[in-house]
Design a protein around this motif. Sequence first.
Motif, PDB file in Angstrom:
ATOM      1  N   ALA A  82       0.835  -1.208   0.000  1.00 51.32           N
ATOM      2  CA  ALA A  82       0.000   0.000   0.000  1.00 51.32           C
ATOM      3  C   ALA A  82       0.866   1.253   0.000  1.00 51.32           C
ATOM      4  O   ALA A  82       0.600   2.207  -0.740  1.00 51.32           O
ATOM      5  N   ARG A  83       1.898   1.247   0.814  1.00 52.90           N
ATOM      6  CA  ARG A  83       2.787   2.407   0.881  1.00 52.90           C
ATOM      7  C   ARG A  83       3.492   2.619  -0.456  1.00 52.90           C
ATOM      8  O   ARG A  83       3.584   3.741  -0.963  1.00 52.90           O
ATOM      9  N   GLU A  84       3.986   1.543  -1.051  1.00 51.06           N
ATOM     10  CA  GLU A  84       4.659   1.655  -2.352  1.00 51.06           C
ATOM     11  C   GLU A  84       3.706   2.163  -3.427  1.00 51.06           C
ATOM     12  O   GLU A  84       4.098   2.961  -4.283  1.00 51.06           O
ATOM     13  N   GLU A  85       2.445   1.731  -3.383  1.00 51.98           N
ATOM     14  CA  GLU A  85       1.455   2.215  -4.345  1.00 51.98           C
ATOM     15  C   GLU A  85       1.261   3.721  -4.196  1.00 51.98           C
ATOM     16  O   GLU A  85       1.238   4.451  -5.189  1.00 51.98           O
ATOM     17  N   LEU A  86       1.127   4.194  -2.967  1.00 55.73           N
ATOM     18  CA  LEU A  86       0.974   5.631  -2.752  1.00 55.73           C
ATOM     19  C   LEU A  86       2.212   6.400  -3.202  1.00 55.73           C
ATOM     20  O   LEU A  86       2.095   7.425  -3.888  1.00 55.73           O
ATOM     21  N   GLY A  90       2.891   9.511  -6.201  1.00 55.44           N
ATOM     22  CA  GLY A  90       3.301  10.842  -5.789  1.00 55.44           C
ATOM     23  C   GLY A  90       2.792  11.293  -4.432  1.00 55.44           C
ATOM     24  O   GLY A  90       2.875  12.477  -4.109  1.00 55.44           O
ATOM     25  N   VAL A  91       2.282  10.363  -3.629  1.00 55.37           N
ATOM     26  CA  VAL A  91       1.821  10.704  -2.282  1.00 55.37           C
ATOM     27  C   VAL A  91       2.976  10.510  -1.312  1.00 55.37           C
ATOM     28  O   VAL A  91       3.606   9.449  -1.301  1.00 55.37           O
ATOM     29  N   GLU A  92       3.259  11.517  -0.509  1.00 58.71           N
ATOM     30  CA  GLU A  92       4.282  11.372   0.527  1.00 58.71           C
ATOM     31  C   GLU A  92       3.701  10.552   1.655  1.00 58.71           C
ATOM     32  O   GLU A  92       2.615  10.865   2.154  1.00 58.71           O
ATOM     33  N   ILE A  96       7.068   2.941   7.581  1.00 55.04           N
ATOM     34  CA  ILE A  96       6.241   1.954   8.282  1.00 55.04           C
ATOM     35  C   ILE A  96       6.787   1.769   9.686  1.00 55.04           C
ATOM     36  O   ILE A  96       7.992   1.656   9.881  1.00 55.04           O
ATOM     37  N   THR A  97       5.875   1.737  10.658  1.00 53.03           N
ATOM     38  CA  THR A  97       6.241   1.517  12.054  1.00 53.03           C
ATOM     39  C   THR A  97       5.502   0.282  12.562  1.00 53.03           C
ATOM     40  O   THR A  97       4.292   0.157  12.363  1.00 53.03           O
TER      41      THR A  97
END
Length: 143
Positions: A82-86, A90-92, A96-97
């Motif tokens: 999900a983070r990689e997709e964002l 172009g979404v900052e 991940i914690t």
Amino acid sequence: MDWTLEVVLLPVADIDRAIEFYRDKVGFSLDHHTVNEHMNIAQLTPRGSGCSIVVGNLPAQSEMEPGSLRGLQLVVSDANAAREELLSRGVEASEITVFDKRDGGTFFGFSDPDGNTWAVQELKVRAEKPLIPRDVRTGSGAK
């Protein structure tokens, strides 16, 4: 009796910019954009969600400062993906914690252009057991 949360009003300064961000960068489905002499509102829904956001100029939204919502929460089955997709859109996004190694203890976050903040929680169980089964989803966001 079921009580379902289905809409959250999100205060933004620029409706078109918010639509572009949530639809094109975050990947929400644009359910409708209604512009008439009474209102300019858009409803967007995360894929697989029963709850939508509404951006616009409804009276309740004008009582909130753009960017004043904090900690809205999305749930995904794979935080890394999900983070990689964002990021690819172009979404900052924050790093991940892992607060707890058990399912549900992994998070990252992002903000919209107005400063409304989102927490993204990983629940791996959602891969096998989505809240809304894929075979009953409708609309352009069904997958």
